[in-house]
Design a protein around this motif. Structure first.
Motif, PDB file in Angstrom:
ATOM      1  N   LEU A   1       0.837  -1.189   0.000  1.00 12.53           N
ATOM      2  CA  LEU A   1       0.000   0.000   0.000  1.00 12.53           C
ATOM      3  C   LEU A   1       0.877   1.247   0.000  1.00 12.53           C
TER       4      LEU A   1
ATOM      5  N   SER B   1      -0.653   4.670  -0.836  1.00 14.38           N
ATOM      6  CA  SER B   1      -1.468   5.763  -0.301  1.00 14.38           C
ATOM      7  C   SER B   1      -2.925   5.328  -0.268  1.00 14.38           C
ATOM      8  N   HIS B   2      -3.719   6.056   0.541  1.00 14.55           N
ATOM      9  CA  HIS B   2      -5.122   5.713   0.710  1.00 14.55           C
ATOM     10  C   HIS B   2      -5.916   6.990   0.941  1.00 14.55           C
ATOM     11  N   ASP B   3      -6.922   7.196   0.090  1.00 14.71           N
ATOM     12  CA  ASP B   3      -7.813   8.339   0.226  1.00 14.71           C
ATOM     13  C   ASP B   3      -9.064   7.870   0.966  1.00 14.71           C
ATOM     14  N   THR B   4      -9.222   8.297   2.230  1.00 11.91           N
ATOM     15  CA  THR B   4     -10.341   7.828   3.062  1.00 11.91           C
ATOM     16  C   THR B   4     -11.683   8.359   2.589  1.00 11.91           C
TER      17      THR B   4
ATOM     18  N   SER C   1     -12.202   6.387  -0.839  1.00 10.59           N
ATOM     19  CA  SER C   1     -11.865   4.959  -0.717  1.00 10.59           C
ATOM     20  C   SER C   1     -11.036   4.477  -1.906  1.00 10.59           C
TER      21      SER C   1
ATOM     22  N   TYR D   1      -7.382   3.274  -3.161  1.00  9.30           N
ATOM     23  CA  TYR D   1      -6.137   2.701  -2.659  1.00  9.30           C
ATOM     24  C   TYR D   1      -5.128   2.652  -3.799  1.00  9.30           C
ATOM     25  N   ASN D   2      -3.910   3.063  -3.529  1.00  9.98           N
ATOM     26  CA  ASN D   2      -2.816   2.982  -4.499  1.00  9.98           C
ATOM     27  C   ASN D   2      -1.790   1.967  -3.992  1.00  9.98           C
ATOM     28  N   TYR D   3      -1.515   0.971  -4.836  1.00  9.43           N
ATOM     29  CA  TYR D   3      -0.598  -0.094  -4.471  1.00  9.43           C
ATOM     30  C   TYR D   3       0.587  -0.110  -5.440  1.00  9.43           C
TER      31      TYR D   3
END
Length: 522
Positions: free
Chosen positions: A238, A240-243, A246, A248-250
């Motif tokens: 992982l 980054s993650h934009d809450t 939703s 997700y960048n992997y």
């Protein structure tokens, strides 16, 4: 002739009036014409009705100069060459909605030549539309597309920071040479599988391919599955993650391990494996590696193809590799059986008397061995083989085979030819590869050069290997540069070579010719 009477027979002498098509006068210009629902000729119809009204004459298209792809809204990028059907489809999609709104159908389209540097793409369309009481009118319509350069997402990341990759394929093989990677490099170049890679880096024991998309990396792994016995593991991390959204960048990693068995390796099979393979061996040679491993018993000419999944069950290793081949000279040869063909390769069992080249002048040791190279060897030839008589082996399966079976003292692998540096009329293309100078060992450059030269000799000796590759003509080759070599030394026929295109040189030559013609006219 009365109504209802039969038509007169031909040649009866009666007058028969000719059937003529009725004509009417155009209601505008008075020209005689065939009748139509509008009662107007085609010229007057075109003068008063324009079916191209509202159809755009100018449009724009976005082009990525790095990867030669065009933007297909909203976010997809499609590769297309100039004046190709793919490019025509991309351009016509930009006109689909206006044509449908105006109820105009497209009956044909073609490219109009434009200079490549003009950043313009021109099309000539043939449009058809129903006008004035069912009259169908067809008219040509030119459309000009302006090309706007813009980097796609993958190329933009590569330009800003080459390390901004999304997926990496780590290709590894735990062997002391790089012959397998030299072969796979040519396959990747021929099929264009590495063209989408952001960069290719050399790593200890293999190669790393970095991609801007996970699908591109998965495509490379799928291709490798069809050409080599590989085992793949995947992982993701992982980034980054934009809450709020939703998202997700992997970063994805594909660990690809190639089977350590290579062509020309000698393998000692354990008793259990030999029984499972139908009594093959116990000593076998690897003669071909694709998505399965071809094992040949040189004493009986039996062949077994072992898939990668089955190999992982047995997981045997090579007892001797091509680095341990010893050169022998053939003193006598006696054929035992006729020549046969197995998987496209020819073999013939024979008894041969051989002696080590290094023993000449030192001792009179002669070995009588059974070989599968009877169709190639003649008295006086040299061959490469494995010396089981004087080898220092550290393999339990080999010790078991030598204890339970009558193992030959020498196993010949291939015929050898005179090694002499010479120029070649052909060349190979190479992948642009990044080298890590800090991790290079002393003598690594010389080792790689020797391995590459040995790989080129293998291509000359084995037509089956070069069948899957593209060999190009070397424009710098001249016949007087060729060194004198024996007639029996195999070479690559000129019919198998491909012309190497260099567009830059052609453009310079055209400019020089154009300047020369201009000077003559002046």
């Amino acid at each position: 002739m009365l109504p209802g009477s039969a038509a007169p027979a031909a040649g009866s002498g009666m007058f028969v009036p000719a059937q003529t098509v009725g004509t009417v006068l155009c209601c505008i210009c008075g020209v005689s014409m065939s009748p139509n629902p509008a009662n107007m000729c085609a010229r007057c119809l075109r003068a008063r009705v324009d079916i191209t009204e509202g159809v755009p004459r100018h449009a724009a298209v976005v082009y990525c100069p790095d990867c030669a792809s065009y933007l297909q809204p909203p976010r997809s990028w499609l590769r297309a060459t100039p004046e190709s059907p793919e490019l025509m489809q991309i351009l016509l999609r930009r006109l689909t909605r206006p044509l449908a709104r105006l109820r105009v159908s497209l009956s044909g389209a073609e490219f109009v030549f434009s200079e490549p540097h003009s950043k313009r793409l021109r099309l000539k369309l043939r449009l058809r539309r129903e006008v004035l009481n069912g009259v169908v009118l067809e008219q040509t319509h030119p459309v000009e597309f302006t090309v706007h350069d813009r980097l796609c997402d993958a190329c933009s990341r590569a330009q800003s920071n080459p390390d901004q990759w999304v997926a990496v394929v780590q290709l590894r093989q735990h062997v002391p040479h790089r012959r397998t990677f030299l072969y796979l490099e040519q396959l990747l170049l021929k099929h264009g599988q590495a063209s989408l890679a952001i960069r290719v880096a050399a790593a200890p024991g293999g190669l790393d391919f970095f991609f801007g998309s996970r699908s591109h990396a998965a495509r490379l792994v799928d291709f490798l599955t069809t050409v080599a016995p590989i085992h793949t593991n995947t992982a993701k991390q992982l980034v980054s993650h934009d809450t709020k959204s939703s998202v997700y960048n992997y970063k994805y990693t594909f660990s690809v391990e190639i089977c350590p068995i290579c062509r020309e390796d000698l393998i000692a099979l354990s008793p259990q494996v030999s029984r499972d393979l139908g009594g093959l061996g116990p000593l076998v040679l690897c003669i071909k590696v694709t998505n399965a491993i071809a094992l040949l018993d040189p004493l009986t000419l039996r062949v077994h193809h072992l898939e990668e999944k089955k190999y992982r069950v047995y997981n045997f290793k090579a007892a001797l590799t091509s680095k341990q081949l010893v050169e022998y000279i053939v003193l006598d040869i006696e054929h035992e059986s006729p020549e046969i063909s197995i998987d496209g390769s020819r073999y013939q069992l024979a008894y041969a008397q051989v002696a080590r080249v290094s023993d000449f002048g030192k001792n009179d040791t002669i070995f009588t061995v059974r070989t599968h190279l009877g169709h190639l060897l003649n008295p006086g030839d040299t061959a490469l083989g494995y010396d089981l008589y004087g080898a220092n082996l550290n393999d339990d399966d080999m010790d078991t085979a030598m204890t339970r079976h009558n193992v030959p003292e020498v196993i010949l692998v291939k015929k050898s030819y005179e090694k002499r540096s010479r120029t070649r009329r052909w060349k190979l293309k190479r992948l642009p590869m990044e080298e890590d100078g800090a991790n290079k060992a002393k003598g690594d450059e010389e080792k790689r050069a020797n391995e590459y030269e040995e790989f080129l000799r293998d291509l000359e000796n084995n037509p089956e290997i070069r069948f899957n590759m593209n060999l190009y003509k070397d424009e710098d080759y001249r016949s007087e540069m060729a060194s004198t070599i024996g007639d029996d030394v195999p070479t690559v026929p000129i019919e198998e070579l491909i012309e190497d295109l260099s567009l830059g040189d052609d453009e310079e030559d055209e400019e020089e010719e154009g300047n020369a013609h201009t000077g003559m006219v002046a």
